[in-house]
Design a protein around this motif. Structure first.
Motif, PDB file in Angstrom:
ATOM      1  N   GLY A 440       0.747  -1.291   0.037  1.00  0.00           N
ATOM      2  CA  GLY A 440       0.001   0.019  -0.117  1.00  0.00           C
ATOM      3  C   GLY A 440       0.777   1.365  -0.177  1.00  0.00           C
ATOM      4  N   ARG A 441       2.145   1.190   0.346  1.00  0.00           N
ATOM      5  CA  ARG A 441       3.037   2.466   0.624  1.00  0.00           C
ATOM      6  C   ARG A 441       3.326   2.850  -1.073  1.00  0.00           C
ATOM      7  NH1 ARG A 441       7.245   2.327   5.520  1.00  0.00           N
ATOM      8  NH2 ARG A 441       5.589   2.417   7.246  1.00  0.00           N
ATOM      9  N   VAL A 442       3.285   1.819  -1.881  1.00  0.00           N
ATOM     10  CA  VAL A 442       3.798   2.201  -3.426  1.00  0.00           C
ATOM     11  C   VAL A 442       3.038   3.215  -3.799  1.00  0.00           C
ATOM     12  CG1 VAL A 442       4.123   1.176  -5.595  1.00  0.00           C
ATOM     13  CG2 VAL A 442       4.639  -0.163  -3.612  1.00  0.00           C
ATOM     14  N   GLY A 443       3.705   4.218  -4.487  1.00  0.00           N
ATOM     15  CA  GLY A 443       2.839   5.473  -4.950  1.00  0.00           C
ATOM     16  C   GLY A 443       2.761   6.554  -4.091  1.00  0.00           C
ATOM     17  N   ALA A 444       2.828   6.341  -2.776  1.00  0.00           N
ATOM     18  CA  ALA A 444       2.579   7.352  -1.792  1.00  0.00           C
ATOM     19  C   ALA A 444       3.919   8.260  -1.651  1.00  0.00           C
ATOM     20  CB  ALA A 444       2.212   6.833  -0.387  1.00  0.00           C
ATOM     21  N   PRO A 445       3.461   9.499  -1.270  1.00  0.00           N
ATOM     22  CA  PRO A 445       4.818  10.179  -1.262  1.00  0.00           C
ATOM     23  C   PRO A 445       5.757   9.805   0.044  1.00  0.00           C
ATOM     24  CG  PRO A 445       2.909  11.513  -0.459  1.00  0.00           C
ATOM     25  CD  PRO A 445       2.365  10.085  -1.207  1.00  0.00           C
ATOM     26  N   ASP A 446       6.997   9.959  -0.208  1.00  0.00           N
ATOM     27  CA  ASP A 446       7.878   9.478   0.747  1.00  0.00           C
ATOM     28  C   ASP A 446       8.572  10.925   1.451  1.00  0.00           C
ATOM     29  OD1 ASP A 446       9.621  10.828  -0.854  1.00  0.00           O
ATOM     30  OD2 ASP A 446      10.760   9.171  -1.416  1.00  0.00           O
ATOM     31  N   GLU A 447       9.507  10.866   2.371  1.00  0.00           N
ATOM     32  CA  GLU A 447       9.829  12.073   3.109  1.00  0.00           C
ATOM     33  C   GLU A 447      10.374  13.165   2.369  1.00  0.00           C
ATOM     34  OE1 GLU A 447      12.908  10.429   5.552  1.00  0.00           O
ATOM     35  OE2 GLU A 447      11.484   9.401   7.012  1.00  0.00           O
ATOM     36  N   ARG A 448      10.839  12.935   1.164  1.00  0.00           N
ATOM     37  CA  ARG A 448      11.029  14.048   0.107  1.00  0.00           C
ATOM     38  C   ARG A 448       9.881  14.182  -0.725  1.00  0.00           C
ATOM     39  NH1 ARG A 448      16.282  11.535  -2.081  1.00  0.00           N
ATOM     40  NH2 ARG A 448      14.854   9.745  -2.087  1.00  0.00           N
ATOM     41  N   ASN A 449       8.744  13.779  -0.357  1.00  0.00           N
ATOM     42  CA  ASN A 449       7.528  14.020  -1.303  1.00  0.00           C
ATOM     43  C   ASN A 449       7.839  13.316  -2.935  1.00  0.00           C
ATOM     44  OD1 ASN A 449       4.946  14.938  -1.505  1.00  0.00           O
ATOM     45  ND2 ASN A 449       5.638  16.966  -2.702  1.00  0.00           N
ATOM     46  N   ARG A 450       8.270  12.215  -2.952  1.00  0.00           N
ATOM     47  CA  ARG A 450       8.508  11.449  -4.154  1.00  0.00           C
ATOM     48  C   ARG A 450       7.906  10.193  -3.848  1.00  0.00           C
ATOM     49  NH1 ARG A 450      15.036  11.805  -5.348  1.00  0.00           N
ATOM     50  NH2 ARG A 450      15.399  14.103  -5.374  1.00  0.00           N
ATOM     51  N   GLN A 451       7.224   9.790  -5.201  1.00  0.00           N
ATOM     52  CA  GLN A 451       6.464   8.647  -5.059  1.00  0.00           C
ATOM     53  C   GLN A 451       7.303   7.198  -4.750  1.00  0.00           C
ATOM     54  OE1 GLN A 451       4.525   8.809  -9.044  1.00  0.00           O
ATOM     55  NE2 GLN A 451       2.752   8.616  -7.603  1.00  0.00           N
ATOM     56  N   ALA A 453       8.592   3.760  -4.766  1.00  0.00           N
ATOM     57  CA  ALA A 453       8.748   2.954  -5.749  1.00  0.00           C
ATOM     58  C   ALA A 453       8.490   1.408  -5.304  1.00  0.00           C
ATOM     59  CB  ALA A 453      10.065   2.934  -6.473  1.00  0.00           C
ATOM     60  N   PRO A 454       7.997   0.655  -6.365  1.00  0.00           N
ATOM     61  CA  PRO A 454       7.586  -0.630  -5.914  1.00  0.00           C
ATOM     62  C   PRO A 454       9.094  -1.406  -5.645  1.00  0.00           C
ATOM     63  CG  PRO A 454       7.199  -0.638  -8.139  1.00  0.00           C
ATOM     64  CD  PRO A 454       7.346   0.905  -7.735  1.00  0.00           C
ATOM     65  N   LEU A 455       9.064  -2.412  -4.937  1.00  0.00           N
ATOM     66  CA  LEU A 455      10.241  -3.153  -4.678  1.00  0.00           C
ATOM     67  C   LEU A 455      11.434  -2.285  -4.152  1.00  0.00           C
ATOM     68  CD1 LEU A 455      10.593  -5.231  -7.989  1.00  0.00           C
ATOM     69  CD2 LEU A 455       9.591  -5.890  -5.910  1.00  0.00           C
ATOM     70  N   SER A 456      11.233  -1.085  -3.431  1.00  0.00           N
ATOM     71  CA  SER A 456      12.055  -0.231  -2.848  1.00  0.00           C
ATOM     72  C   SER A 456      12.265  -0.640  -1.307  1.00  0.00           C
ATOM     73  CB  SER A 456      11.824   1.113  -3.226  1.00  0.00           C
ATOM     74  OG  SER A 456      10.535   1.566  -2.718  1.00  0.00           O
ATOM     75  N   ALA A 457      13.086   0.003  -0.654  1.00  0.00           N
ATOM     76  CA  ALA A 457      13.238  -0.410   0.627  1.00  0.00           C
ATOM     77  C   ALA A 457      12.039   0.363   1.513  1.00  0.00           C
ATOM     78  CB  ALA A 457      14.861  -0.028   1.282  1.00  0.00           C
ATOM     79  N   GLU A 458      11.728   1.475   1.025  1.00  0.00           N
ATOM     80  CA  GLU A 458      10.698   2.138   1.822  1.00  0.00           C
ATOM     81  C   GLU A 458       9.426   1.309   1.889  1.00  0.00           C
ATOM     82  OE1 GLU A 458      12.418   3.268  -0.697  1.00  0.00           O
ATOM     83  OE2 GLU A 458      13.525   5.260   0.019  1.00  0.00           O
ATOM     84  N   VAL A 459       9.418   0.177   0.941  1.00  0.00           N
ATOM     85  CA  VAL A 459       7.955  -0.589   1.134  1.00  0.00           C
ATOM     86  C   VAL A 459       7.921  -1.533   2.406  1.00  0.00           C
ATOM     87  CG1 VAL A 459       6.664  -1.965  -0.169  1.00  0.00           C
ATOM     88  CG2 VAL A 459       7.862  -0.476  -1.076  1.00  0.00           C
ATOM     89  N   ALA A 460       9.023  -1.903   3.022  1.00  0.00           N
ATOM     90  CA  ALA A 460       9.241  -2.397   4.229  1.00  0.00           C
ATOM     91  C   ALA A 460       8.629  -1.803   5.324  1.00  0.00           C
ATOM     92  CB  ALA A 460      10.668  -3.109   4.332  1.00  0.00           C
ATOM     93  N   SER A 461       7.995  -2.581   6.188  1.00  0.00           N
ATOM     94  CA  SER A 461       7.384  -2.099   7.367  1.00  0.00           C
ATOM     95  C   SER A 461       7.340  -2.969   8.490  1.00  0.00           C
ATOM     96  CB  SER A 461       6.209  -1.605   7.169  1.00  0.00           C
ATOM     97  OG  SER A 461       5.513  -1.081   8.239  1.00  0.00           O
ATOM     98  N   TRP A 462       7.896  -2.648   9.832  1.00  0.00           N
ATOM     99  CA  TRP A 462       8.238  -3.656  10.616  1.00  0.00           C
ATOM    100  C   TRP A 462       6.798  -4.181  11.456  1.00  0.00           C
ATOM    101  CZ3 TRP A 462       5.609  -2.315  15.227  1.00  0.00           C
ATOM    102  CH2 TRP A 462       5.203  -1.120  15.424  1.00  0.00           C
ATOM    103  N   ALA A 463       5.655  -3.581  11.179  1.00  0.00           N
ATOM    104  CA  ALA A 463       4.469  -3.652  11.786  1.00  0.00           C
ATOM    105  C   ALA A 463       3.489  -4.713  10.644  1.00  0.00           C
ATOM    106  CB  ALA A 463       3.724  -2.556  12.260  1.00  0.00           C
TER     107      ALA A 463
END
Length: 761
Positions: A440-451, A453-463
């Motif tokens: 669900g995080r894919v396509g959402a803005p990150d800390e730098r207001n960039r989308q 990306a799929p398969l990126s490290a930002e998609v991982a979540s501890w919870a």
């Protein structure tokens, strides 16, 4: 406005060690009260008294303690006391157990089950006793029954002002002079004491005596209880208004230690409520413009004035849930239809990526454009395409190839393709349950207001992993075939895990439920949270893959072996086709839509694809006749025969490339065609021409201009001629997917580890 130098937040709680101070016995000699019961000085001592079974239960309840395996009980105790592990264990506590831990952490010493229950306003037996036992079994609480001790890091995890409580009286009145402390005692009607420490003790004793403290408040001027009510449930700090026409301003400009009658417990006519409270130490002056409600006073107010216990809202019972019953067979069938479509979409996705792989971004992951192309290819929303991509990654079917810099299927994908559809799904579902990828995080803005990306490290979540188990577990608690409102499920989830609540976790619930529906674990219900299918329950039980596949197979209708072929060159499969029939149909025709009924369309390209794979016209006619519910439409028979007649009349081979025709007239016609001018063909012999283009490009160029060539074997031999498909690209050098935590040991390994620890001491 708290200050770090004001003393510890926990009343009477030791900070910085899980080893208690020495206690004197009844005779004052320092010996234990009972010589037959060894004194446990630390958590490690406590663990040494545990049985193997209890140690195994601890490792099962807190699996992070077993990774890597501790070498001794002392190292286990040290690891169990670490901040990160304690916070993780507290995250798994339900609301009532967390409230009991809060009460244990703020209770004056000695802390017992009886004093904790009284502080909560509950009976000692029952829920409080069960919660204390759970806290002890998870090593968040230790010590004898007459001196329970929460871990230091558990107290710290509750914050500086747990449950909205302020600091103890000793810290709250720290800014008062010794003379001022004696003035507090006189105004409260208490005898003088020799020092500030004993003065604080007298005020604490008064606050613990409900009838006497009630009598003090009864003598207060109007408005005192209103001031206290603003602070009693937290935050315990209040800023004094400096408005000239405010009563609080009077408190700033007058000295409460000299203006009131020192020998009277009643208020002076000019005293404001705030002045009255400050003059008696019921409120403390924290800073020049801030007052604080001491913890002991808050205990009294919460239990006897504004409530009946430590918490305003005691979470004694989980929220009730209203359920709606449905036919479980229909739910299983609906979820099964969605489940069996997932492996086909994964196959379509990875076959497309093998032919045209997306590049690996410099920051990792695949591009958003690749996500959109994939969504268009699969004819699904981008959110579902992101889920399928992340699911394939979690199952180890796709990886970033380090040599080429592309995302490619792995060799495991070929092994996965050899499995039956139900077994393929079982592999995907098992991987999803333990994955930490939040698609669900894919396509959402990150800390730098960039989308993202799929398969990126930002998609991982501890919870993510525990949320999946928790959500499916809540649905599993409902009767088979039953559902309830999503808000009711969320309310129960947040009661079960109060430290994991809030808007971000609610969004994670929505994502998790959406993925469970896409994966076919949950059957959607309008206006409800959905119904957990039988194969979803099997997944939660941790059954082997084959058993999980069988559970899904039981939810599916019997495979069909026939299709309904229509005159518009489409065919409808009224249910899931038998695997061998489905594979052949996918070769001969293109899938237009999938679901409970799959729609295929026959085209010139799809029929030629079958011929390229080595099928002959007679093979196609025989297959269609065998598996059609009705007579084959004439239009389809004509299509097969027409493609067969033209297929192979012109052959392409490597020379760089050459074209060989059965008769020279056909070749002459091709060379005279203006459309083939860009292919660089030139005649070298009757019926033979060559080109500088590679064979694959020459094949595509001729087909694009209306010809139907086929590739020729390297030795130029005759029929049957099979087009050599491009070699499937696979990732050869890659980092395999790993969940962002170490693998946890199984139950047998946990018991073995517990036995080793107990033996080693």
């Amino acid at each position: 406005m708290t200050r770090a130098d004001r003393g510890p937040a926990g009343g009477g709680a030791s900070q910085g060690s899980d080893t208690p101070p020495a206690r004197t016995g009844a005779n004052g000699t320092g010996s234990p009260a009972s010589a037959s019961v060894p004194r446990r000085r630390s958590l490690a001592d406590e663990l040494r008294s545990w049985t193997v079974e209890r140690l195994a239960n601890l490792l099962a309840a807190r699996p992070d303690l077993a990774v890597p395996p501790p070498v001794s009980l002392a190292s286990l105790a040290e690891r169990a006391s670490q901040r990160a592990s304690v916070a993780l264990a507290m995250d798994r506590l339900d609301a009532l157990t967390l409230q009991v831990l809060q009460a244990l952490a703020v209770s004056p010493e000695p802390v017992t089950a009886s004093s904790t229950a009284a502080l909560l306003g509950l009976p000692e037996q029952g829920a409080v006793a069960d919660a204390i036992e759970q806290l002890r079994d998870t090593a968040l609480l230790w010590g004898p029954d007459e001196g329970l001790r929460p871990l230091v890091n558990a107290r710290e995890a509750l914050g500086e002002n747990p449950v909205g409580l302020g600091p103890p009286l000793a810290s709250a009145l720290n800014n008062s002079s010794p003379a001022g402390m004696q003035q507090f005692l006189r105004r409260l009607g208490l005898p003088a004491t020799p020092d500030p420490v004993s003065a604080v003790g007298s005020i604490s004793a008064l606050a613990a005596d409900a009838p006497r403290m009630r009598a003090v408040l009864d003598s207060a001027p109007a408005g005192v209880e209103a001031v206290l009510e603003k602070l009693v449930w937290g935050p315990p700090f209040g800023r004094i208004s400096l408005s000239a026409d405010d009563d609080a301003y009077e408190a700033e400009t007058q000295d409460p230690e000299t203006d009131a009658d020192p020998d009277s417990g009643t208020a002076e006519p000019s005293e404001s409520p705030l002045e009255w409270l400050l003059a008696r130490g019921i409120l403390g002056r924290w800073t020049e413009d801030t007052v604080v409600l001491p913890r002991e006073i808050a205990f009294f107010l919460r239990r006897h004035v504004f409530g009946s216990g430590l918490h305003r809202d005691l979470a004694a019972e989980p929220p009730a849930i209203a359920i709606a019953q449905h036919d479980p067979r229909n739910a299983d069938a609906a979820a099964g239809a969605a489940a069996i479509a997932v492996p086909r979409r994964i196959e379509e996705l990875l076959d497309a990526w093998a032919a045209g792989p997306p590049g690996v971004l410099r920051s990792g992951g695949a591009g958003i454009r690749d996500l959109r192309r994939t969504a268009a290819l699969l004819d699904v929303p981008e959110e579902e395409a992101a889920f399928l991509i992340e699911l394939a990654y979690a199952a180890g079917l796709v990886a970033a190839d380090l040599a080429s810099g592309f995302w490619l299927p792995t060799p495991a994908y070929d092994r996965w393709l050899d499995l039956p559809p139900e077994r393929r799904w079982a592999e995907l579902a098992a991987a999803w349950l333990v994955s930490d990828r939040a698609a669900g995080r894919v396509g959402a803005p990150d800390e730098r207001n960039r989308q993202v990306a799929p398969l990126s490290a930002e998609v991982a979540s501890w919870a993510v992993t525990e949320m999946r188990r928790d959500l499916l577990g809540e649905l599993d608690r409902l009767p088979q075939g039953a559902t309830t409102a999503l808000d009711a499920v969320v309310e129960r989830l947040f009661w079960e895990r109060p430290r994991r609540s809030g808007p971000a976790m609610r969004q994670l619930v929505d994502w998790t439920l959406r993925e469970a529906v896409w994966l076919g674990l949950v059957a959607p219900v309008r206006g409800g949270a959905g119904i957990l299918a039988a194969h979803g329950r099997a997944l939660l039980l941790g059954l082997p893959r084959d058993a999980l596949a069988s559970a899904l197979g039981a939810a599916l209708p019997e495979p069909v072996r026939h299709v309904l072929i229509q005159g518009d060159l489409t065919a409808i499969a009224p249910g899931p086709l038998a695997p061998e029939v489905a594979r052949e149909m996918a070769l001969i025709a293109d899938i237009e839509s999938a679901g409970a009924a799959t729609v295929y369309r026959f085209t010139t390209a799809s029929v030629r694809r079958a011929f390229d794979a080595g099928r002959a016209a007679d093979d196609l006619h025989a297959f269609l006749a065998e598996h059609s519910l009705h007579e084959i439409p004439q239009a389809l028979s004509y299509l097969v025969d027409d493609v067969a007649r033209r297929h192979g009349r012109v052959r392409v081979g490597a020379a760089v490339s050459y074209v060989r025709a059965d008769n020279d007239a056909a070749l002459t016609e091709m060379l005279a065609d203006r459309r083939t001018g860009g292919l660089g063909l030139r005649r070298i012999a009757p019926g033979v021409a060559v080109s500088e283009l590679p064979p694959a490009e020459l094949l595509e160029g001729l087909r694009a201009n209306g010809y139907a060539p086929m590739a020729e074997n390297e030795d130029g031999s005759g029929a049957p001629v099979v087009v050599a498909t491009a070699r499937a690209r696979r990732a050869t050098s890659f980092h395999p997917y790993a969940v962002q935590r170490q693998a946890l040991p199984g139950s047998a390994a946990v018991v073995g580890l517990a036995e080793d620890l107990a033996a080693g001491g």
